[in-house]
Scaffold this motif. Structure first.
Motif, mmCIF file in Angstrom:
data_model
loop_
_atom_site.group_PDB
_atom_site.id
_atom_site.type_symbol
_atom_site.label_atom_id
_atom_site.label_comp_id
_atom_site.label_asym_id
_atom_site.label_seq_id
_atom_site.Cartn_x
_atom_site.Cartn_y
_atom_site.Cartn_z
ATOM 1 N N PRO A 17 2.408 -7.277 0.252
ATOM 2 C CA PRO A 17 3.344 -6.213 0.611
ATOM 3 C C PRO A 17 3.185 -4.929 -0.203
ATOM 4 C CG PRO A 17 4.471 -8.321 0.474
ATOM 5 C CD PRO A 17 3.089 -8.543 -0.048
ATOM 6 N N TYR A 18 2.704 -5.055 -1.448
ATOM 7 C CA TYR A 18 2.581 -3.871 -2.288
ATOM 8 C C TYR A 18 1.247 -3.160 -2.106
ATOM 9 C CZ TYR A 18 6.891 -5.440 -4.379
ATOM 10 O OH TYR A 18 8.191 -5.838 -4.552
ATOM 11 N N ALA A 19 0.494 -3.554 -1.087
ATOM 12 C CA ALA A 19 -0.724 -2.826 -0.721
ATOM 13 C C ALA A 19 -0.422 -1.749 0.315
ATOM 14 C CB ALA A 19 -1.782 -3.783 -0.185
ATOM 15 N N ARG A 20 0.825 -1.616 0.722
ATOM 16 C CA ARG A 20 1.162 -0.662 1.776
ATOM 17 C C ARG A 20 1.097 0.770 1.254
ATOM 18 N NH1 ARG A 20 6.093 -3.098 0.291
ATOM 19 N NH2 ARG A 20 7.732 -1.681 -0.434
ATOM 20 N N GLY A 21 0.980 1.686 2.193
ATOM 21 C CA GLY A 21 1.060 3.103 1.857
ATOM 22 C C GLY A 21 -0.119 3.615 1.052
ATOM 23 N N SER A 22 0.160 4.650 0.287
ATOM 24 C CA SER A 22 -0.873 5.366 -0.451
ATOM 25 C C SER A 22 -1.483 4.546 -1.575
ATOM 26 C CB SER A 22 -0.288 6.664 -1.015
ATOM 27 O OG SER A 22 -1.120 7.215 -1.997
ATOM 28 N N GLY A 23 -0.647 3.964 -2.404
ATOM 29 C CA GLY A 23 -1.128 3.237 -3.568
ATOM 30 C C GLY A 23 -0.829 3.954 -4.868
ATOM 31 N N ILE A 24 -0.671 5.266 -4.807
ATOM 32 C CA ILE A 24 -0.376 6.019 -6.028
ATOM 33 C C ILE A 24 0.995 5.666 -6.594
ATOM 34 C CG2 ILE A 24 -0.043 8.337 -6.986
ATOM 35 C CD1 ILE A 24 -2.166 9.333 -5.059
ATOM 36 N N PRO A 25 2.055 5.556 -5.778
ATOM 37 C CA PRO A 25 3.347 5.142 -6.352
ATOM 38 C C PRO A 25 3.288 3.761 -6.987
ATOM 39 C CG PRO A 25 3.666 6.089 -4.174
ATOM 40 C CD PRO A 25 2.192 5.907 -4.355
ATOM 41 N N GLN A 26 2.485 2.863 -6.420
ATOM 42 C CA GLN A 26 2.360 1.523 -7.014
ATOM 43 C C GLN A 26 1.710 1.608 -8.389
ATOM 44 O OE1 GLN A 26 1.899 2.390 -3.818
ATOM 45 N NE2 GLN A 26 1.565 0.619 -2.500
ATOM 46 N N VAL A 27 0.690 2.448 -8.511
ATOM 47 C CA VAL A 27 0.045 2.621 -9.812
ATOM 48 C C VAL A 27 1.029 3.227 -10.812
ATOM 49 C CG1 VAL A 27 -1.807 3.801 -11.057
ATOM 50 C CG2 VAL A 27 -2.243 2.845 -8.787
ATOM 51 N N ALA B 235 -3.369 8.846 11.023
ATOM 52 C CA ALA B 235 -3.567 10.062 10.222
ATOM 53 C C ALA B 235 -3.390 9.714 8.753
ATOM 54 C CB ALA B 235 -2.590 11.149 10.653
ATOM 55 N N ILE B 236 -4.370 9.022 8.204
ATOM 56 C CA ILE B 236 -4.303 8.547 6.825
ATOM 57 C C ILE B 236 -5.561 8.974 6.082
ATOM 58 C CG2 ILE B 236 -2.880 6.552 7.391
ATOM 59 C CD1 ILE B 236 -5.493 4.873 7.228
ATOM 60 N N GLY B 237 -5.509 8.871 4.756
ATOM 61 C CA GLY B 237 -6.658 9.176 3.923
ATOM 62 C C GLY B 237 -7.073 7.968 3.109
ATOM 63 N N ARG B 238 -8.240 8.053 2.506
ATOM 64 C CA ARG B 238 -8.751 6.957 1.678
ATOM 65 C C ARG B 238 -8.579 7.224 0.188
ATOM 66 N NH1 ARG B 238 -13.336 9.119 -0.442
ATOM 67 N NH2 ARG B 238 -14.310 10.786 0.791
ATOM 68 N N GLU B 239 -8.125 8.436 -0.178
ATOM 69 C CA GLU B 239 -8.104 8.820 -1.586
ATOM 70 C C GLU B 239 -7.023 8.087 -2.372
ATOM 71 O OE1 GLU B 239 -10.200 11.483 0.931
ATOM 72 O OE2 GLU B 239 -8.064 10.971 0.988
ATOM 73 N N GLY B 240 -5.798 8.028 -1.836
ATOM 74 C CA GLY B 240 -4.736 7.278 -2.495
ATOM 75 C C GLY B 240 -5.081 5.803 -2.641
ATOM 76 N N PRO B 241 -5.533 5.140 -1.558
ATOM 77 C CA PRO B 241 -5.968 3.757 -1.692
ATOM 78 C C PRO B 241 -7.072 3.564 -2.725
ATOM 79 C CG PRO B 241 -5.629 4.269 0.614
ATOM 80 C CD PRO B 241 -5.454 5.554 -0.140
ATOM 81 N N THR B 242 -8.008 4.516 -2.821
ATOM 82 C CA THR B 242 -9.074 4.398 -3.819
ATOM 83 C C THR B 242 -8.500 4.373 -5.224
ATOM 84 O OG1 THR B 242 -10.610 5.578 -2.357
ATOM 85 C CG2 THR B 242 -11.220 5.423 -4.674
ATOM 86 N N ILE B 243 -7.427 5.117 -5.457
ATOM 87 C CA ILE B 243 -6.805 5.148 -6.780
ATOM 88 C C ILE B 243 -6.193 3.795 -7.116
ATOM 89 C CG2 ILE B 243 -4.861 6.141 -8.067
ATOM 90 C CD1 ILE B 243 -5.488 8.801 -6.661
ATOM 91 N N GLN B 244 -5.488 3.176 -6.168
ATOM 92 C CA GLN B 244 -4.920 1.850 -6.432
ATOM 93 C C GLN B 244 -6.018 0.802 -6.588
ATOM 94 O OE1 GLN B 244 -2.286 0.267 -3.411
ATOM 95 N NE2 GLN B 244 -1.286 -1.112 -4.847
ATOM 96 N N ILE B 245 -7.062 0.901 -5.790
ATOM 97 C CA ILE B 245 -8.194 -0.017 -5.904
ATOM 98 C C ILE B 245 -8.850 0.116 -7.268
ATOM 99 C CG2 ILE B 245 -10.534 -0.457 -5.041
ATOM 100 C CD1 ILE B 245 -9.452 0.339 -2.241
ATOM 101 N N GLY C 16 -3.577 6.508 2.743
ATOM 102 C CA GLY C 16 -3.160 7.563 1.831
ATOM 103 C C GLY C 16 -2.656 8.794 2.538
ATOM 104 N N ILE C 17 -2.145 9.720 1.745
ATOM 105 C CA ILE C 17 -1.565 10.940 2.287
ATOM 106 C C ILE C 17 -2.187 12.186 1.674
ATOM 107 C CG2 ILE C 17 0.314 11.322 0.630
ATOM 108 C CD1 ILE C 17 2.173 11.663 3.066
ATOM 109 N N PHE C 18 -3.143 12.012 0.739
ATOM 110 C CA PHE C 18 -3.788 13.153 0.099
ATOM 111 C C PHE C 18 -4.529 14.017 1.113
ATOM 112 C CE2 PHE C 18 -4.479 13.928 -4.537
ATOM 113 C CZ PHE C 18 -3.387 13.228 -4.992
ATOM 114 N N ALA C 19 -5.496 13.422 1.789
ATOM 115 C CA ALA C 19 -6.297 14.188 2.760
ATOM 116 C C ALA C 19 -5.450 14.735 3.914
ATOM 117 C CB ALA C 19 -7.443 13.325 3.281
#
Length: 496
Positions: free
Chosen positions: A124-134, A174-184, A382-385
């Motif tokens: 469940p905590y893989a949802r969204g951008s990932g930056i707030p989780q970090v 309409a999502i980006g890969r940048e936020g997920p890359t940060i959590q990854i 993500g939402i960056f791009a």
């Protein structure tokens, strides 16, 4: 990744093995295999070489740096692979749309629901951008909350984050890969940290996570300075001196690892910005204020939708919500314009590098709607791009109102990108540095700093806190234990 982690594990056993490793092997097996002899000999030689270093501080610093270096190389490799997969996923959407538009009415709902289900079912905590989780993991990190941080960062997070976001991209989200890359990236650093033996020099887990996030942003955008500024402005609440060495080295290694496979590149390119008019500062100010307000407004809308979703008690209602989001995207793409689909990078490239400088009057609304609908599904993305694309469309539209020249239009597009991203993140300097490094146009640094500052001031009129801050606090609340309740109360006190 496996090879690097295995290397770390082998290095960590050097002190325990010592110079008697070969004798021990012989005692256990009268005829040790050639491979065992080779491994034992290599371990012995490595340990002897390490022991020849007389400076104890040098030894300690080397051992402290090794985990960061190994994690950085892994992050660079993973970021490149993820980038290639994400681009391929977006290409699938384009191919399907050109083959037969009506297929999107099947593809998008299936992909949106499947992406949401992956997150809900497995992580469940893989949802969204990932930056707030970090940010939440860094906030609550302590010896007592290790099991909680594991929910926010870890191998399962990496796997589900990648799979869910790729499925969303195939569905036209309409999502980006940048936020997920940060959590990854932060997850990779945390995994490396967990593999360290007890005798290894102590490294703070918070340092690893902050550094991992910075390296992830640097690898995702190819913007090393952006990664450093992001760590300072968005992630850390302590003095930068505690992090500077680890962040600098990690950002450099992660970036070089990514460039080794992708070759040096700019995220966007070299827009023409020579010969700006003297009055362009007024246009920059106007675009910055409007884009900052709209970025903050979109964040407010996303939070409002999340509050409505929280009232949905049954799974089928969530499924219907996700299907509804996908159908909104498809209807807009089919009957209005395909600009609503994808991360929006094509909009930035078209307006900055072609003669087609001006977007339609509804393009900013499409980008905001698409980002909001996709982000609120609960799938990964993500939402960056998308924020950069929305800002670029605002700058392009305002330039069309005043019939600006191509060069001045480019300036307003970049200002809109900085302004909108600032409205979402409240990190004006990160936004400025990212846009500067993506375009390599440092002659307009003062223009973009002005845009970031004005957008930051304007966005406060709608909400005092960023989208990431609100989501961070919500994630901490969702963890719902005694420790997290106390931490959440402290966070709320700090923010007010």
């Amino acid at each position: 990744m496996v090879i690097c982690l295995t290397l770390l594990s082998r290095i960590s056993r050097l002190r325990a093995i010592g110079e008697r490793s070969i004798d021990c092997a012989a005692a256990m097996n009268d005829e040790p295999s050639t491979m065992n002899k080779l491994i034992n000999w290599l371990r012995l030689q490595l340990k002897r070489s390490f022991d020849r270093i007389r400076n104890e501080n040098l030894k300690k610093n080397a051992l402290t740096a090794i985990p960061f270096w190994i994690a950085s190389v892994i992050v660079g490799l993973v970021a490149v692979l993820y980038t290639k997969l994400f681009v391929a996923a977006e290409d699938i959407t384009t191919t399907v749309f050109h083959f037969h538009k009506w297929l999107l009415f099947i593809l998008s709902p299936v992909c949106f629901v499947f992406a949401w289900w992956l997150v809900q079912k497995f992580s469940p905590y893989a949802r969204g951008s990932g930056i707030p989780q970090v940010m939440a993991a860094i906030q609550i990190s302590s010896p007592k909350t290790s099991h909680i941080v594991d929910k926010l960062l870890g191998f399962r997070i990496i796997l589900i984050k990648v799979c869910s976001s790729l499925v969303m991209a195939i569905g036209g989200g309409a999502i980006g890969r940048e936020g997920p890359t940060i959590q990854i990236s932060a997850s990779i650093y945390k995994i490396v940290y967990q593999l360290l033996p007890k005798w290894w020099p102590k490294i703070a887990k918070r340092n690893m996570m902050v550094t991992g996030a910075a390296a992830g942003l640097a690898a995702a955008f190819n913007t090393p300075l952006g990664g450093i500024v992001f760590a300072i402005e968005e992630l850390t609440k302590t003095h930068f001196s505690y992090y500077k060495t680890a962040i600098f080295s990690s950002v450099i290694i992660a970036g070089l690892s990514a460039q080794a496979l992708l070759v040096p590149y700019l995220y966007l390119g070299y827009p023409k910005l020579d010969g700006l008019s003297a009055s362009i500062f007024f246009g920059v100010a106007a675009v910055a204020v409007l884009s900052g307000l709209m970025g903050s407004g979109m964040s407010k809308l996303i939070l409002f939708i999340f509050s409505l979703k929280a009232r949905l008690k049954f799974t089928y209602k969530h499924v219907l919500f996700v299907v509804g989001c996908s159908l909104i995207m498809v209807f807009l793409a089919f009957f209005v314009n395909t600009e609503v689909l994808g991360s929006g990078k094509d909009i930035m490239q078209k307006t900055l590098f072609t003669a087609d400088k001006y977007v339609h009057w509804y393009t900013p609304l499409l980008r905001i709607c698409g980002s909001t609908v996709s982000f609120t599904t609960g799938a990964a993305g993500g939402i960056f791009a998308p924020a950069l694309a929305a800002g670029a469309s605002i700058g392009s539209l305002m330039a069309s109102w005043f019939k600006e020249s191509d060069i001045d239009t480019n300036m307003l597009i970049l200002s809109g990108m900085v302004g909108f991203l600032t409205g979402v993140t409240r990190s004006p300097f990160t936004s400025v540095i990212l846009v500067l490094e993506m375009t390599d146009r440092h002659n307009v640094i003062f223009h973009l700093i002005l845009a970031g500052m004005l957008a930051s001031l304007a966005s406060i009129l709608i909400d005092k806190h960023s989208l990431y801050d609100h989501l961070k606090v919500q994630y901490i609340k969702d963890l719902n234990t005694v420790e997290e309740t106390e931490l959440t109360e402290q966070v709320e006190v700090d923010e007010h």
